[in-house]
Design a protein around this motif. Structure first.
Motif, PDB file in Angstrom:
ATOM      1  N   UNK A 166       0.821  -1.204   0.000  1.00 58.11           N
ATOM      2  CA  UNK A 166       0.000   0.000   0.000  1.00 58.11           C
ATOM      3  C   UNK A 166       0.860   1.260   0.000  1.00 58.11           C
ATOM      4  N   UNK A 167       1.984   1.211   0.700  1.00 58.76           N
ATOM      5  CA  UNK A 167       2.837   2.392   0.820  1.00 58.76           C
ATOM      6  C   UNK A 167       3.439   2.804  -0.513  1.00 58.76           C
ATOM      7  N   UNK A 168       3.569   1.863  -1.446  1.00 58.14           N
ATOM      8  CA  UNK A 168       4.113   2.176  -2.767  1.00 58.14           C
ATOM      9  C   UNK A 168       3.496   1.196  -3.762  1.00 58.14           C
ATOM     10  N   UNK A 169       2.628   1.694  -4.606  1.00 59.73           N
ATOM     11  CA  UNK A 169       1.876   0.834  -5.512  1.00 59.73           C
ATOM     12  C   UNK A 169       2.738   0.166  -6.571  1.00 59.73           C
ATOM     13  N   UNK A 170       3.995   0.562  -6.666  1.00 59.94           N
ATOM     14  CA  UNK A 170       4.904  -0.108  -7.593  1.00 59.94           C
ATOM     15  C   UNK A 170       5.351  -1.459  -7.052  1.00 59.94           C
ATOM     16  N   UNK A 171       5.093  -1.730  -5.764  1.00 59.71           N
ATOM     17  CA  UNK A 171       5.484  -3.007  -5.168  1.00 59.71           C
ATOM     18  C   UNK A 171       4.397  -4.051  -5.436  1.00 59.71           C
ATOM     19  N   UNK A 172       4.215  -4.349  -6.681  1.00 54.76           N
ATOM     20  CA  UNK A 172       3.224  -5.327  -7.116  1.00 54.76           C
ATOM     21  C   UNK A 172       3.682  -6.736  -6.740  1.00 54.76           C
ATOM     22  N   UNK A 173       2.812  -7.748  -6.848  1.00 56.48           N
ATOM     23  CA  UNK A 173       3.263  -9.124  -6.604  1.00 56.48           C
ATOM     24  C   UNK A 173       4.452  -9.509  -7.475  1.00 56.48           C
ATOM     25  N   UNK A 174       4.472  -9.009  -8.712  1.00 55.17           N
ATOM     26  CA  UNK A 174       5.594  -9.316  -9.600  1.00 55.17           C
ATOM     27  C   UNK A 174       6.880  -8.673  -9.088  1.00 55.17           C
ATOM     28  N   UNK A 175       6.765  -7.434  -8.617  1.00 64.09           N
ATOM     29  CA  UNK A 175       7.942  -6.749  -8.067  1.00 64.09           C
ATOM     30  C   UNK A 175       8.445  -7.488  -6.822  1.00 64.09           C
TER      31      UNK A 175
END
Length: 268
Positions: A149-158
């Motif tokens: 939530x804190x950074x939406x770039x931290x997706x499951x893929x990331x």
């Protein structure tokens, strides 16, 4: 230790530096004993910085609840009375930004300039992510969800591609949560803060804010969305808006953030 009586509660506070007076109001679960905080930020080198643990948190008293946003705002006013500050700049971060809104509305003459970071007005303006829902999760899952939530770039893929970073983040979160969890009133204070947060709604009153206001958001913040910052800026007379390259902790992710905030605070 620097404790001060502010109304009916004893508040733990810290003060450092020189220059214009700046009150920093911390976010959810804020505790000045944490190693990364306002006193370790560039703000401490540029301003006479005052920060404190809010009611129910850290080393400040933890009175019986429930708590309201008015309680938090009036605590800030009583703290200023106790340290002898008639007015100052105010910077509220996340939950602290909610308190700062209420403070600026209830005590308008005490705010010279106002900075609202990654926060929300509630109501029709939009609320921040309901963090009380994360309390239902187990500690590790809660930390993992908060990280995303804190950074939406931290997706499951990331996350799959960066296992060491994920492990480090979760480990630090769990360690911070356990550090003071055995203190009397710790769990109750955090829960009362989350309950007050749920009821936050200043949107219809934001036009009462008269202090020059800067609203700062993170482009990839999933807790306080950039669109919410835009709605607040449109509602507060004369407010300026800056969106930085980062998430909920954009001040640590975008090197331009602190200089931009400090330059704005130093304007005549």
């Amino acid at each position: 230790m620097p404790f001060i009586q502010a109304g009916s509660i004893r508040i733990y506070y810290e003060m450092t530096g020189n220059g214009h007076r700046l009150l920093f109001i911390n976010g959810t679960g804020g505790d000045l004993r944490n190693p990364i905080g306002p006193m370790q930020s560039p703000l401490a080198k540029q301003f006479n910085l005052l920060a404190y643990d809010q009611r129910g948190l850290g080393q400040t008293d933890k009175p019986a609840g429930p708590y309201t946003m008015r309680d938090y705002a009036d605590d800030a006013a009583r703290l200023l009375n106790a340290v002898g500050w008639q007015s100052c700049h105010v910077l509220g971060y996340s939950f602290g930004g909610m308190v700062a809104q209420e403070f600026a509305i209830r005590h308008p003459g005490r705010v010279d300039r106002l900075v609202l970071c990654v926060t929300s007005p509630g109501g029709a303006g939009g609320a921040s992510y309901p963090l009380h829902e994360l309390a239902k999760l187990g500690p590790e899952e809660r930390a993992r969800r908060a990280m995303a939530l804190a950074d939406l770039r931290r997706t499951p893929e990331w996350q799959a591609a960066h296992p060491e970073e994920v492990s480090q983040f979760i480990g630090q979160s769990l360690a911070a949560e356990r550090q003071h969890a055995d203190e009397p009133g710790w769990a109750e204070g955090r829960a009362r803060q989350l309950d007050a947060r749920r009821g936050h709604d200043t949107f219809d009153r934001l036009d009462e804010i008269r202090a020059p206001t800067l609203i700062c958001g993170g482009r990839y913040d999933g807790i306080a969305l950039a669109a919410t910052q835009e709605r607040m800026a449109a509602r507060i007379p004369g407010a300026e808006l800056k969106i930085f390259e980062g998430g909920h902790l954009f001040v640590m992710q975008d090197r331009s953030a602190y200089p931009a905030i400090m330059d704005w605070l130093k304007r005549d």
